[in-house]
Scaffold this motif. Sequence first.
Motif, PDB file in Angstrom:
ATOM      1  N   SER A 193      32.129 -18.637  -3.234  1.00  0.00           N
ATOM      2  CA  SER A 193      32.009 -19.810  -4.109  1.00  0.00           C
ATOM      3  C   SER A 193      30.996 -19.541  -5.213  1.00  0.00           C
ATOM      4  O   SER A 193      31.032 -20.153  -6.275  1.00  0.00           O
ATOM      5  CB  SER A 193      31.624 -21.041  -3.291  1.00  0.00           C
ATOM      6  N   LYS A 194      30.099 -18.584  -4.963  1.00  0.00           N
ATOM      7  CA  LYS A 194      29.086 -18.249  -5.974  1.00  0.00           C
ATOM      8  C   LYS A 194      29.750 -17.750  -7.255  1.00  0.00           C
ATOM      9  O   LYS A 194      29.392 -18.166  -8.364  1.00  0.00           O
ATOM     10  CB  LYS A 194      28.169 -17.160  -5.395  1.00  0.00           C
ATOM     11  N   TYR A 224      21.634 -21.286  -8.664  1.00  0.00           N
ATOM     12  CA  TYR A 224      22.136 -22.089  -9.798  1.00  0.00           C
ATOM     13  C   TYR A 224      21.367 -21.769 -11.089  1.00  0.00           C
ATOM     14  O   TYR A 224      21.980 -21.547 -12.141  1.00  0.00           O
ATOM     15  CB  TYR A 224      21.995 -23.587  -9.542  1.00  0.00           C
ATOM     16  N   ASN A 274      20.962 -27.255   0.460  1.00  0.00           N
ATOM     17  CA  ASN A 274      20.077 -26.107   0.611  1.00  0.00           C
ATOM     18  C   ASN A 274      19.072 -26.219  -0.526  1.00  0.00           C
ATOM     19  O   ASN A 274      19.502 -26.218  -1.681  1.00  0.00           O
ATOM     20  CB  ASN A 274      20.906 -24.808   0.453  1.00  0.00           C
ATOM     21  N   ILE A 286      29.674 -26.290   0.289  1.00  0.00           N
ATOM     22  CA  ILE A 286      29.856 -25.105   1.126  1.00  0.00           C
ATOM     23  C   ILE A 286      29.436 -25.375   2.588  1.00  0.00           C
ATOM     24  O   ILE A 286      29.919 -24.729   3.501  1.00  0.00           O
ATOM     25  CB  ILE A 286      29.090 -23.893   0.525  1.00  0.00           C
ATOM     26  N   SER A 328      32.043 -18.945   4.150  1.00  0.00           N
ATOM     27  CA  SER A 328      30.787 -18.242   4.459  1.00  0.00           C
ATOM     28  C   SER A 328      29.936 -18.912   5.517  1.00  0.00           C
ATOM     29  O   SER A 328      29.280 -18.240   6.302  1.00  0.00           O
ATOM     30  CB  SER A 328      29.930 -18.116   3.198  1.00  0.00           C
ATOM     31  N   LYS A 329      29.914 -20.252   5.513  1.00  0.00           N
ATOM     32  CA  LYS A 329      28.921 -20.921   6.349  1.00  0.00           C
ATOM     33  C   LYS A 329      29.513 -21.385   7.681  1.00  0.00           C
ATOM     34  O   LYS A 329      29.042 -20.976   8.733  1.00  0.00           O
ATOM     35  CB  LYS A 329      28.315 -22.108   5.588  1.00  0.00           C
ATOM     36  N   ARG A 355      33.392 -12.625   1.577  1.00  0.00           N
ATOM     37  CA  ARG A 355      33.429 -13.081   0.192  1.00  0.00           C
ATOM     38  C   ARG A 355      34.686 -13.885  -0.113  1.00  0.00           C
ATOM     39  O   ARG A 355      35.588 -13.436  -0.821  1.00  0.00           O
ATOM     40  CB  ARG A 355      33.283 -11.893  -0.812  1.00  0.00           C
ATOM     41  N   PHE A 356      34.718 -15.067   0.445  1.00  0.00           N
ATOM     42  CA  PHE A 356      35.845 -15.951   0.148  1.00  0.00           C
ATOM     43  C   PHE A 356      35.336 -17.344  -0.206  1.00  0.00           C
ATOM     44  O   PHE A 356      34.627 -17.969   0.585  1.00  0.00           O
ATOM     45  CB  PHE A 356      36.791 -16.045   1.353  1.00  0.00           C
ATOM     46  N   TYR A 374      18.796 -25.902   7.539  1.00  0.00           N
ATOM     47  CA  TYR A 374      17.543 -25.747   6.797  1.00  0.00           C
ATOM     48  C   TYR A 374      16.596 -26.920   7.001  1.00  0.00           C
ATOM     49  O   TYR A 374      17.019 -28.036   7.271  1.00  0.00           O
ATOM     50  CB  TYR A 374      17.839 -25.633   5.297  1.00  0.00           C
TER      51      TYR A 374
HETATM   52  C1  PLP Z   1      24.185 -24.084  -1.530  1.00  0.00           C
HETATM   53  C2  PLP Z   1      24.941 -22.812  -1.506  1.00  0.00           C
HETATM   54  N1  PLP Z   1      26.012 -22.664  -2.306  1.00  0.00           N
HETATM   55  C3  PLP Z   1      26.726 -21.530  -2.325  1.00  0.00           C
HETATM   56  C4  PLP Z   1      26.384 -20.456  -1.524  1.00  0.00           C
HETATM   57  C5  PLP Z   1      27.175 -19.172  -1.637  1.00  0.00           C
HETATM   58  O1  PLP Z   1      28.279 -19.179  -0.888  1.00  0.00           O
HETATM   59  P1  PLP Z   1      29.411 -18.034  -1.017  1.00  0.00           P
HETATM   60  O2  PLP Z   1      29.175 -17.098   0.094  1.00  0.00           O
HETATM   61  O3  PLP Z   1      30.695 -18.823  -0.898  1.00  0.00           O
HETATM   62  O4  PLP Z   1      29.285 -17.398  -2.361  1.00  0.00           O
HETATM   63  C6  PLP Z   1      25.282 -20.553  -0.677  1.00  0.00           C
HETATM   64  C7  PLP Z   1      24.881 -19.398   0.137  1.00  0.00           C
HETATM   65  O5  PLP Z   1      23.773 -19.239   0.553  1.00  0.00           O
HETATM   66  C8  PLP Z   1      24.552 -21.759  -0.659  1.00  0.00           C
HETATM   67  O6  PLP Z   1      23.475 -21.906   0.138  1.00  0.00           O
END
Ligand code: PLP
Length: 464
Positions: free
Chosen positions: A106-107, A131, A184, A214, A243-244, A252-253, A337
């Motif tokens: 998603s990043k 961000y 987060n 996410i 990812s989570k 990486r999806f 967290y």
């Molecule tokens: C708030 C937040 N957004 C996005 C991501 C990234 O996720 P991805 O693995 O889908 O790129 C993370 C990963 O730590 C995150 O904490």
Amino acid sequence: MVTERFRPFRFSRAGIRGLKVSATLEMNERVREMWDAGQDVFHLGFGESRFPVHPKLAEALRANAHQRSYLPALGIRELRETIARFYQQRFQMPISPTQVVVGPGSKSLLYALMMALGEEVILTQPSWVSYAPQAHILGKPVLWVPLQAEQGYQLDIDLLRREMEEDKEQWGNPEVLVVNSPHNPTGTMLAPERVRALADFARQEQLMVLSDEIYALITHGTVPHVSVAHHYPEGTIVLGGLSKHLSLGGWRFGLAILPAGRVGEALRRALQNIASSIWSSVSAPVQYAAVVAYSGDSEIDEYVDVCAQMHAIRTRYLYETLVEAGVPCVEPSGAFYLYPNFNQWRVSLVARGIQTSDELAFYLLERYALASLPGSAFGSPPEDLCLRLSSSYLDAGTDEKASALVEAYVADPDPQAFIDNHHPRLREAAACLAEFTADLEKGQQRNVKVIVPAVPAPKPSNLD
Ligand SMILES: Cc1ncc(COP(=O)(O)O)c(C=O)c1O
């Protein structure tokens, strides 16, 4: 003889100049050095879910190893249809497959979306570490809107309005707002009524909301997850991925759900352009395995819920330790967290040479072998003595340990027994935190006569 002249390469301003080495990286490197030197470290800094790959997903990935062609830039049709169905069923979002796009995490999608959308970006302070650097690389100004611990880190719409008004005089209209729930670094979730107010405000101001969800499938059962898209579908892009909740960060999806209609179509075309010019497509075997992940398979969905429950128990245990030790910390309701604040021990900390959250994090690491991340990494003012603690690593450091945890929890889901019998490291870390705060308290009594100047909190700038 020809002597070679030293000609340094020239770096672009956006890419390299002005970007500092992140505290996250520095902290991870230091922990690695300590581990290499045989030292024992309690890693509460690592934000990665560690539970094992579900066997059905491992099998799906293996079975698709032969898929070796480039795939459509925004994802195969079957996958987009499956995801649309999953979001309809799990989150009651009436979406069509054309609204779904997938990317390598998603990043990357977030970065592509920031690239495609208007100039200024509104971020909460604190917010996830990536961000602001993404906005910086893209040369976009950031408008920071502080979240207050006293308000449970809920985005204050009146404050947002005031900050935007002030900002409009200088920059013009901010057009993109990034929200993230579960959040987060604080582990909090936007309350349903706040989501509604935010959606109304965003519609009125014609803001495009990038809703980073996410962690939507890692909630603690105390606050329901409501997406801004629920109330403002025409102006919200939802981000998600594997990812989570399925601990698949390394696969990486990621996915994005675009608004329906013309706005969504324009964004789709933009993303198609960016994706095909930069990453081509998500790895083929991963796309086919993702079809299984979103298929609604009851075993996989139950596993996701079990993982969320384990995260909740582990995170709440740390939270309760902090509360007992008298550390101000907002109660978490999602993700893994916590964001405790140590300002009340400033006198004691200054006496130890600690004035910033960076210094606090490194002191804790050197003196107590406790790794955490400083609040400054998340855009909090450096003098605000916050740390981000993550419960995801301890007692789940290896695949064997993580598998044993899942087995133990399924056999006996009693939270107390789960902590008492299967979390020796987490309990040691908790004891260490309690010892640290007791030491601070003693130091505070001793040094109370030292007058600590109040430092005005500067706003972080995306230009330095
Ligand atoms: C708030 C937040 N957004 C996005 C991501 C990234 O996720 P991805 O693995 O889908 O790129 C993370 C990963 O730590 C995150 O904490």
